[in-house]
Write an enzyme that holds these catalytic residues in place. Structure first.
Site, PDB file in Angstrom:
ATOM      1  CG  HIS A  67      69.366  40.614  31.162  1.00 15.13           C
ATOM      2  ND1 HIS A  67      69.022  41.613  32.049  1.00 15.13           N
ATOM      3  CD2 HIS A  67      69.670  41.217  29.981  1.00 15.13           C
ATOM      4  CE1 HIS A  67      69.122  42.776  31.434  1.00 15.13           C
ATOM      5  NE2 HIS A  67      69.515  42.578  30.191  1.00 15.13           N
ATOM      6  CD  GLU A  93      29.370  22.166  47.830  1.00 21.55           C
ATOM      7  OE1 GLU A  93      28.595  23.082  48.180  1.00 21.55           O
ATOM      8  OE2 GLU A  93      30.518  22.027  48.281  1.00 21.55           O
ATOM      9  CG  ASP A  99      38.446  29.449  54.241  1.00 19.48           C
ATOM     10  OD1 ASP A  99      39.661  29.198  54.048  1.00 19.48           O
ATOM     11  OD2 ASP A  99      37.801  30.259  53.558  1.00 19.48           O
ATOM     12  N   GLY A 148      39.825  47.404  53.478  1.00 21.17           N
ATOM     13  CA  GLY A 148      40.935  47.559  52.538  1.00 21.17           C
ATOM     14  C   GLY A 148      41.890  46.384  52.538  1.00 21.17           C
ATOM     15  N   GLY A 199      33.583  22.944  44.080  1.00 26.70           N
ATOM     16  CA  GLY A 199      34.700  23.882  44.017  1.00 26.70           C
ATOM     17  C   GLY A 199      34.666  24.949  45.082  1.00 26.70           C
ATOM     18  CB  CYS A 213      38.612  29.129  46.100  1.00 31.69           C
ATOM     19  SG  CYS A 213      40.073  29.449  45.090  1.00 31.69           S
TER      20      CYS A 213
END
Length: 451
Positions: free
Chosen positions: A433, A33, A302, A175, A38, A41
């Site tokens: 409810h 790394e 990704d 957007g 992490g 994200c």
């Protein structure tokens, strides 16, 4: 028999989960790394954004109390403490991930890893041999080719979310989910915010009716949204940045946030030395087992360019690790829920209404408004609805929501859609409810003509 040496480049959601799973299965695991454990994200994306969203949502609730008879005067915001709170959440989770890696016997090497030979990775001049390699180097923010963009001070979402400032005037180019979440956060913190989106509405990948409802809410909050519009050029001026739009208007702002998507990060990995296949967008090509075309080389997250989501990266990382250690695992992409953490939240899974009608023609669309939901009314957050899309024979095709905490509710639809289930299955349980989730039941009843 010695343990297989598994090297993982990258410690984001795909990387650290792959490392833990590979260690659990008996691998001798090393994670490389170059930044913070992490990945994006945890450090510059999901977590810091949601930490700020929690604060700004509470701030909006406080301001709404006035119409309920609770008068709170002179609200003071300490931006230093707001950003410190964000950073404390991030650092706590980073320490937690580091602890889990070490607890599972994973070795962490700091630096930039690159392939130097078949079976060899180099970090800062030191070489490490591997039996299995998992590439989990994530993604980078895309930067559009807009005239003048190199002459002005623009920032990506990765950079902006960790900055300790609230700009006076903020332009958000894009957007989508990242741009819209950050636009609302900083509008609530006091920025004057403009959003420019080239598509007909914000959140173009979300059900159109849901996206337009959120767009209306954000516009009423004072966010100035320009759709069907692009940025023609930027120009540096004394006041900050002049932005010329395709609709002929001009905006002058002091900060420009570029949020037009992400691209896989394969830079400087030397994958050509192994012959790893890379697609036209820079993504590493894998199958559903997360295998590349090169034996014993896997990729996840990704960098494979399928979904730029932490939770798909988790599954891809686990799958890569399990196959690297001799199991037979596959990622199921058939049902991928999506949530946008605005206020109100947006959640979606399956086909949108437009997609369903285009694909199947005659479908059933039912909708239940939160104006008729007791819990939403008590929360003073009722400008939303639950929409259900079904086939003519009742198979659940999609569910789309806008309302409070709907990211916590959408999974019931994900489960049913993943099993090929029907709308009837939404009724095979009792709903507490009052809860917002009752709107799911009511929408299902409408679909069956039993409201």
């Amino acid at each position: 028999m010695s343990k297989p040496r598994v090297i993982i480049i990258g410690s984001g959601p795909a990387g650290y989960v792959a490392a833990i799973r590979a260690a659990q299965l008996g691998g001798d695991v090393l994670v490389i790394e170059k930044g913070s454990i992490g990945g994006v994200c945890l450090n510059r994306g999901c977590i810091p954004t949601k930490a700020l969203t929690s604060i700004t949502s509470t701030l909006r609730r406080i301001k709404q109390l006035k119409k309920k008879g609770v008068l709170i005067n002179d609200i003071e915001i300490s931006f230093d403490k707001v950003f410190a709170s964000r950073d404390n959440v991030v650092s706590r989770l980073v320490r937690g991930v580091e602890y889990l890696l070490r607890k599972n016997g994973v070795q962490i090497v700091r630096g930039e890893g690159r392939v130097v030979d078949n079976g060899v990775v180099e970090v800062s001049g030191e070489r490490f041999k591997y039996d299995k390699l998992i590439i989990a180097t994530g993604s980078l923010p895309s930067k559009p080719n807009i005239p003048g963009i190199e002459e002005v001070n623009t920032v990506s979402g990765d950079e902006f979310i960790v900055m300790n400032e609230v700009p006076s005037k903020l332009l958000v180019v894009g957007g989508g989910a990242i741009g819209i979440e950050l636009a609302q956060i900083f509008k609530t913190l006091g920025s004057e915010v403009y959003v420019v989106e080239i598509m007909p509405h914000i959140l173009p990948n979300i059900d159109r009716e849901v996206a337009l409802t959120l767009q209306k809410i954000l516009s009423r909050e004072g966010i100035q949204i320009h759709t069907n519009t692009s940025v023609s050029r930027f120009e540096k001026v004394d006041e900050g940045v002049s932005t010329y739009l395709s609709d002929g208007s001009k905006l002058v702002v002091d900060r420009v946030l570029i949020a037009v998507g992400r691209r896989p990060n394969t830079k400087d990995l030397n994958l050509h030395l192994l012959g790893v296949e890379v697609g036209r967008r820079g993504e590493i090509v894998t199958n559903e087992r997360m295998e590349t075309n090169v034996p014993n080389v896997y990729a996840a997250g990704d960098v494979v360019g399928k979904y730029f989501l932490a939770y798909t990266a988790f599954e891809e990382g686990i799958t890569a690790a399990e196959n690297a250690l001799g199991l037979n695992s596959r990622v199921n992409y058939s049902v991928v829920p999506i949530a946008i953490f605005t206020d109100p939240e947006v959640a979606s899974v399956g086909m949108s209404e437009d997609e369903a009608r285009k694909s199947l023609g005659d479908v059933v669309v039912s909708k239940f408004p939160l104006t008729a939901n007791g819990r939403a009314l008590t929360l003073d957050s009722y400008e939303g609805f639950v929409k259900i899309i079904t086939s003519k024979n009742g198979r659940l095709l999609g569910m789309h929501m806008i309302g409070p905490e709907v990211s916590e509710i959408i999974h019931i639809a994900s489960l049913i859609i993943s099993k090929g289930g029907s709308v009837n299955e939404l009724l095979d349980t009792l709903y507490i409810h009052p809860t917002v989730s009752e709107a799911v039941k009511e929408a299902a009843l409408i679909s069956l003509k039993k409201p």
